[in-house]
Write a protein that holds these residues in place. Structure first.
Motif, mmCIF file in Angstrom:
data_model
loop_
_atom_site.group_PDB
_atom_site.id
_atom_site.type_symbol
_atom_site.label_atom_id
_atom_site.label_comp_id
_atom_site.label_asym_id
_atom_site.label_seq_id
_atom_site.Cartn_x
_atom_site.Cartn_y
_atom_site.Cartn_z
ATOM 1 N N GLY A 216 0.825 -1.194 0.000
ATOM 2 C CA GLY A 216 0.000 0.000 0.000
ATOM 3 C C GLY A 216 0.860 1.246 0.000
ATOM 4 N N LEU A 217 0.576 2.175 -0.899
ATOM 5 C CA LEU A 217 1.401 3.381 -1.023
ATOM 6 C C LEU A 217 1.209 4.342 0.140
ATOM 7 N N VAL A 218 0.051 4.316 0.816
ATOM 8 C CA VAL A 218 -0.198 5.216 1.930
ATOM 9 C C VAL A 218 0.290 4.617 3.237
ATOM 10 N N ASP A 219 -0.127 3.402 3.560
ATOM 11 C CA ASP A 219 0.307 2.813 4.837
ATOM 12 C C ASP A 219 1.717 2.247 4.774
ATOM 13 N N GLN A 220 2.247 2.083 3.560
ATOM 14 C CA GLN A 220 3.617 1.605 3.348
ATOM 15 C C GLN A 220 3.887 0.295 4.085
ATOM 16 N N ARG A 221 2.932 -0.617 3.990
ATOM 17 C CA ARG A 221 3.086 -1.940 4.582
ATOM 18 C C ARG A 221 3.035 -2.998 3.486
ATOM 19 N N TRP A 222 3.821 -4.025 3.651
ATOM 20 C CA TRP A 222 3.747 -5.194 2.787
ATOM 21 C C TRP A 222 2.740 -6.178 3.369
ATOM 22 N N LYS A 223 1.901 -6.711 2.488
ATOM 23 C CA LYS A 223 1.008 -7.811 2.856
ATOM 24 C C LYS A 223 1.393 -9.014 2.020
ATOM 25 N N TYR A 224 1.182 -10.182 2.551
ATOM 26 C CA TYR A 224 1.647 -11.364 1.826
ATOM 27 C C TYR A 224 0.890 -12.614 2.291
ATOM 28 N N LYS A 225 1.010 -13.624 1.470
ATOM 29 C CA LYS A 225 0.572 -14.970 1.847
ATOM 30 C C LYS A 225 1.469 -15.963 1.141
ATOM 31 N N ALA A 226 1.896 -16.988 1.858
ATOM 32 C CA ALA A 226 2.677 -18.077 1.277
ATOM 33 C C ALA A 226 2.176 -19.379 1.886
ATOM 34 N N ALA A 227 1.934 -20.373 1.020
ATOM 35 C CA ALA A 227 1.397 -21.643 1.509
ATOM 36 C C ALA A 227 1.978 -22.794 0.705
ATOM 37 N N VAL A 228 2.212 -23.897 1.406
ATOM 38 C CA VAL A 228 2.666 -25.142 0.791
ATOM 39 C C VAL A 228 1.690 -26.233 1.209
ATOM 40 N N THR A 229 1.098 -26.904 0.211
ATOM 41 C CA THR A 229 0.130 -27.971 0.481
ATOM 42 C C THR A 229 0.644 -29.272 -0.098
ATOM 43 N N ARG A 230 0.667 -30.298 0.742
ATOM 44 C CA ARG A 230 1.039 -31.639 0.304
ATOM 45 C C ARG A 230 -0.240 -32.469 0.187
ATOM 46 N N ILE A 231 -0.519 -32.964 -1.025
ATOM 47 C CA ILE A 231 -1.697 -33.810 -1.251
ATOM 48 C C ILE A 231 -1.278 -35.253 -1.003
ATOM 49 N N LEU A 232 -1.730 -35.802 0.094
ATOM 50 C CA LEU A 232 -1.329 -37.143 0.503
ATOM 51 C C LEU A 232 -2.157 -38.222 -0.182
ATOM 52 N N ASP A 233 -3.407 -37.936 -0.460
ATOM 53 C CA ASP A 233 -4.298 -38.919 -1.078
ATOM 54 C C ASP A 233 -5.373 -38.161 -1.850
ATOM 55 N N ARG A 234 -5.463 -38.398 -3.167
ATOM 56 C CA ARG A 234 -6.452 -37.692 -3.981
ATOM 57 C C ARG A 234 -7.797 -38.413 -3.983
ATOM 58 N N LYS A 235 -7.777 -39.727 -3.743
ATOM 59 C CA LYS A 235 -9.021 -40.488 -3.794
ATOM 60 C C LYS A 235 -9.868 -40.204 -2.555
ATOM 61 N N ARG A 236 -9.294 -40.386 -1.381
ATOM 62 C CA ARG A 236 -9.909 -39.922 -0.138
ATOM 63 C C ARG A 236 -9.175 -38.641 0.227
ATOM 64 N N TRP A 237 -9.687 -37.549 -0.238
ATOM 65 C CA TRP A 237 -8.974 -36.282 -0.241
ATOM 66 C C TRP A 237 -8.285 -36.028 1.096
ATOM 67 N N THR A 238 -6.954 -36.046 1.078
ATOM 68 C CA THR A 238 -6.154 -35.887 2.289
ATOM 69 C C THR A 238 -5.028 -34.917 1.999
ATOM 70 N N THR A 239 -4.965 -33.827 2.757
ATOM 71 C CA THR A 239 -3.948 -32.807 2.534
ATOM 72 C C THR A 239 -3.345 -32.339 3.852
ATOM 73 N N LEU A 240 -2.134 -31.826 3.758
ATOM 74 C CA LEU A 240 -1.442 -31.193 4.885
ATOM 75 C C LEU A 240 -0.897 -29.865 4.371
ATOM 76 N N GLN A 241 -1.228 -28.767 5.061
ATOM 77 C CA GLN A 241 -0.840 -27.441 4.584
ATOM 78 C C GLN A 241 -0.144 -26.639 5.676
ATOM 79 N N VAL A 242 0.908 -25.932 5.268
ATOM 80 C CA VAL A 242 1.589 -24.961 6.125
ATOM 81 C C VAL A 242 1.435 -23.604 5.443
#
Length: 858
Positions: free
Chosen positions: A520-546
């Motif tokens: 933001g040019l006025v508040d001069q703050r950085w905003k962000y998001k970062a995520a890593v998802t491991r799909i363990l099983d696609r048939k019985r949908w199973t995921t682990l996310q950080v």
């Protein structure tokens, strides 16, 4: 009109005067010679007559769509020689009778005749143009319509023949889908972008003849699948064995292939209501058939080996969501044999000019019927004169039915499943697999689509449209977006710009990497998001996310619940932000679907609350005033949708909604004073949503939301009920409540919306032409706040400034608002009128509100 009931019996020729050979041998030689000469002359005459017999074959199609017209009447003019077209619109006539012309007629189309030549074998094709259906054509005299007793008996036997009465069934299906752009107006053709593909458009003439309309094919698919159904509990599953998808803008067929099978092309006329394009249409043999339909008994005809009543059906009110056309009911058991039905243009629908369904049904060994062939045509009209229309064609052929051998419940965990080699097949696979050969028009469609998708300007526009719809632009193994993060403006950040990307299926089907950054040019703050998802099983949908994130939020908005709606999320960050704060989160989340529709979620979330408005709360132990706080939550939740349809879109799940049963969610959070947490509390929330089909009264939707917070917490941790002070209507808020007017630590709310479709307004002579539809709503909220959560909000900050507080609901007095309005005004707009029925003495409360919204609905 006087009712006529005619039965035409098939005549069988018999030879009652055959020559007795023994008597022939006893007559004189002269007489024998005379008879021999007679027989020889007779045989020569017979041979000459056989030689004079000629045959005519051809196909009858719709001039606007190119779709076959099944069950049309074909007759040699001036004779009684005729036949009806088969399911694919084809006919073949052999006749000794000479005629000058051949005529084709069918309900809803202009009758057409063509001259015949003297050749013994001829091919004559017809393209019929649709004509407007006029209800006033049919007038009935006193006395009960004789068709009513047939419909009454057919409706009474619905459970006997409904395929849902089977314990289970499975079929092998072939599905074909074609999408075309039609109504190519002159203004559309004059566009620069269109002129760049003029040479391609000119070659479209090969798809139609001079009688037909030009179309521009943009998608074609063929799918071979196994479809499985199980009753009690009612479950469905489709396994896509092989699929071939080609289309403009189609870069990866894995997601598209999941919706090109037959699971989304199910049309069961033994149900009271058929859902098409998210609209409910009444079946001609439904329980309330007499309320919606009139009938005309046309004939008794032989269809295959079955003698059937042929009935014409049409809606009593042409604006109703009801069918017009022809149905064939078997005479011996009153089962449906075949249907040819259309939703007329006059029906209370937006943009849809025509919906046509043709279906043949075949009995199973247990009695209920399964469709053997189904063809559906949906014609979307032009939104404006400068745009084009859309034509969608669906064809499904079913065979190899296996009855009452149910699969275990676990088999249905995934509604649509792709075989690992679904897109790999030998060169001659489709030629040997198709129930019938592709027509010349369909072969031309394939060639045209392959040509169009390679043209740079077409690719540019198709990718741009997909980018706008999905928010992401795929480039090889990475998707750029969402575009809603690229730029925004609000009073806190000023101009905000950002950039994001994520990995796609081509990168990995086990890992999903995603993130964005914004400044933001006025508040001069950085905003962000970062995520890593491991799909363990696609048939019985199973995921682990950080995941880690830092973003602006607003008290009561709960932006994490809006992440699936990027447009609404961007809109919530635009303009004036109310009670904004910086939310910093670190999260670990685990998900698993244990059985069909049952998803378990658990995890840990550490969050920091840094207000950007004047906020303080009194810390429980020290009684000090604090402006920020940190929470650490252990989370667990379950979601259950018994018949919810889920598809896998690349590396994420997408819900297509439920058909009958409600969707239930239960979420639990425990705030702990460890791992950085400063507050101890417990939160429990229950949510229930269901869509209700209510027949003549339209469609209802309700949301039940209830929750409780145990412990002494700052009010941003409570449930801050979402109000709406804008002019625009939204289903996510209480539309007469002010922003941040109420907060609760225990509450229950019920939000109900009713879409009446054409109820009542379809019967008002002038209003029905406008195709307006009534809507209604009722929202009620009960809640309360414990004294300790009121007292921890001081009246003034450490500097003596007044602090922003929150309103308190009376546990004995519900908050209630009632609304009514009209949608489909000029096809795009909706106007709602709301009355606030309680808490009228609150500061800023208004008893009456008018809200408007724009929407694109059918």
């Amino acid at each position: 009109m006087t009712y006529r009931f005619q039965i035409f019996k098939k005549k069988q020729a018999t030879c009652e005067n055959a020559v007795n050979l023994r008597e022939f041998s006893n007559i004189s030689d002269a007489n024998r010679s005379m008879i021999r000469s007679f027989l020889i002359g007779f045989l020569l005459l017979f041979s000459f007559s056989s030689y004079g017999q000629y045959s005519i074959k051809g196909k009858v199609t719709d001039a606007e769509t190119g779709d076959p017209i099944a069950f049309a009447n074909v007759i040699l003019t001036g004779t009684t020689v005729g036949i009806t077209t088969d399911f694919d619109g084809s006919f073949f006539i052999e006749s000794k009778v000479i005629a000058d012309s051949i005529k084709v007629s069918y309900l809803g189309y202009v009758t057409q005749s063509k001259a015949l030549s003297k050749e013994s074998t001829q091919t004559i094709n017809f393209q019929l143009r649709p004509t407007a259906f006029e209800l006033g054509t049919f007038v009935f005299e006193a006395g009960e319509n004789p068709a009513f007793e047939i419909i009454r008996r057919a409706s009474a036997k619905r459970k006997v023949f409904d395929k849902r009465e089977l314990i289970a069934y499975e079929t092998k299906n072939y599905t074909k889908i074609e999408l075309d752009v039609d109504n190519l107006s002159e203004s559309f053709m004059r566009r620069k972008s269109v002129q760049s593909v003029t040479s391609v458009l000119d070659s479209i003439r090969q798809l139609t003849n001079d009688e037909g309309e030009k179309i521009l094919p943009v998608f074609f698919s063929e799918t071979v699948s196994k479809f499985y159904y199980r009753n009690n509990p009612e479950l469905r599953k489709e396994i896509i064995e092989k699929t071939k998808v080609t289309g403009v803008g189609i870069t990866d067929g894995s997601t598209t292939s999941q919706i090109t099978g037959s699971v989304f092309q199910e049309y069961n006329f033994y149900k009271n209501w058929l859902r098409i394009l998210e609209k409910d249409f009444i079946s001609p043999i439904a329980d309330g058939w007499k309320t919606y339909y009139d009938y005309d008994l046309l004939d008794s005809v032989l269809v295959g080996q079955d003698t059937c009543y042929k009935l014409q059906v049409y809606p009593r009110r042409e604006q109703d969501l009801a069918f017009t056309g022809t149905i064939w009911i078997k005479k011996d058991d009153y089962a449906l044999k075949q249907v040819d039905l259309t939703i007329p243009k006059a029906a209370n629908l937006n943009f849809v000019e025509r919906i046509k369904i043709q279906q043949e049904l075949a009995p199973t060994v247990e009695g209920p019927l399964l469709p053997s062939k189904t063809r559906v045509l949906i014609k979307i009209g032009q939104i404006s004169e400068s745009t084009a229309g859309l034509l969608a064609k669906f064809y499904t052929a079913t065979d190899s039915a296996i009855i009452n051998q149910p699969k275990p419940t676990a088999f249905f965990n995934q509604a649509v499943e792709l075989k690992p080699d679904f897109s790999q097949y030998p060169a001659d696979f489709w030629t040997s697999t198709r129930p019938e050969l592709l027509s010349e028009e369909e072969l031309a469609v394939l060639q045209m689509v392959d040509t169009l998708k390679k043209i740079p300007i077409v690719r540019f526009y198709s990718e741009g449209l997909k980018f706008f719809a999905t928010g992401y632009l795929p480039i090889r193994k990475v998707d750029f977006g969402p575009w809603t993060e690229f730029g925004n403006y609000n009073n806190v950040e000023g101009f905000r710009f950002g950039f994001g990307l994520r990995s796609n299926y081509k990168f990995s089907n086990k890992w999903l990497l995603e993130g964005y950054g914004a400044y933001g040019l006025v508040d001069q703050r950085w905003k962000y998001k970062a995520a890593v998802t491991r799909i363990l099983d696609r048939k019985r949908w199973t995921t682990l996310q950080v995941r880690t994130s830092r973003e602006l939020d607003q008290v009561g908005l709960e932006m994490e619940n809006l992440e699936g709606n990027s447009v609404f999320l961007a809109a919530s960050r635009f303009g004036t932000l109310r009670r904004p704060f910086v939310s910093t989160n670190q999260r670990l989340t685990f998900q698993r679907e244990f059985f069909k529709g049952f998803l378990l979620t658990s995890g840990l979330n550490v969050a920091q609350f840094d207000p950007l408005y004047n906020f303080y709360y009194r810390e429980k132990d020290t009684q000090e005033l604090r402006s920020n706080f940190q929470t650490t939550e252990l989370r667990a939740g379950i979601r259950y949708g018994r018949d919810e349809v889920i598809i896998i879109n690349d590396n994420v799940r997408a819900s297509l909604g439920s058909n009958k049963w409600p969707i239930v969610e239960l979420n639990y959070a425990q705030g702990i004073q460890s791992l950085g947490g400063q507050i101890s509390y417990t939160k429990l929330n229950f949510y229930l949503y269901q869509r209700l089909t209510m027949g003549i009264f339209g469609v209802g939707r309700y949301e039940l939301d209830a929750g409780k917070v145990w412990g002494e917490v700052p009010y941003p941790v409570l449930k801050n009920h979402l109000g709406n002070e804008t002019l625009f209507y939204t289903t996510a808020a209480f539309n007469t409540m002010n922003f941040n007017e109420f907060a609760s630590d225990q509450f229950i709310s019920l939000r109900y919306r009713q879409s009446f479709e054409g109820f009542l307004l379809n019967s008002i002579p002038l209003i029905k032409k406008l195709k307006w539809r009534m809507v209604g709503s009722a929202n009620v909220l009960m809640g309360s706040v414990r004294d300790e959560n009121i007292q921890n909000v001081p009246a003034f900050d450490p500097f003596g400034n007044s602090l922003t507080s929150f309103g308190r609901l009376d546990p004995t007095k519900p908050y209630l608002e009632l609304g009514y309005g009209v949608e489909n005004v000029f096809r795009f707009f909706r106007v709602d009128f709301f009355h606030r029925m309680s808490y009228l003495d609150n500061p800023g409360a208004k008893p009456f509100h008018v809200k408007v919204s724009a929407q694109i609905i059918l």
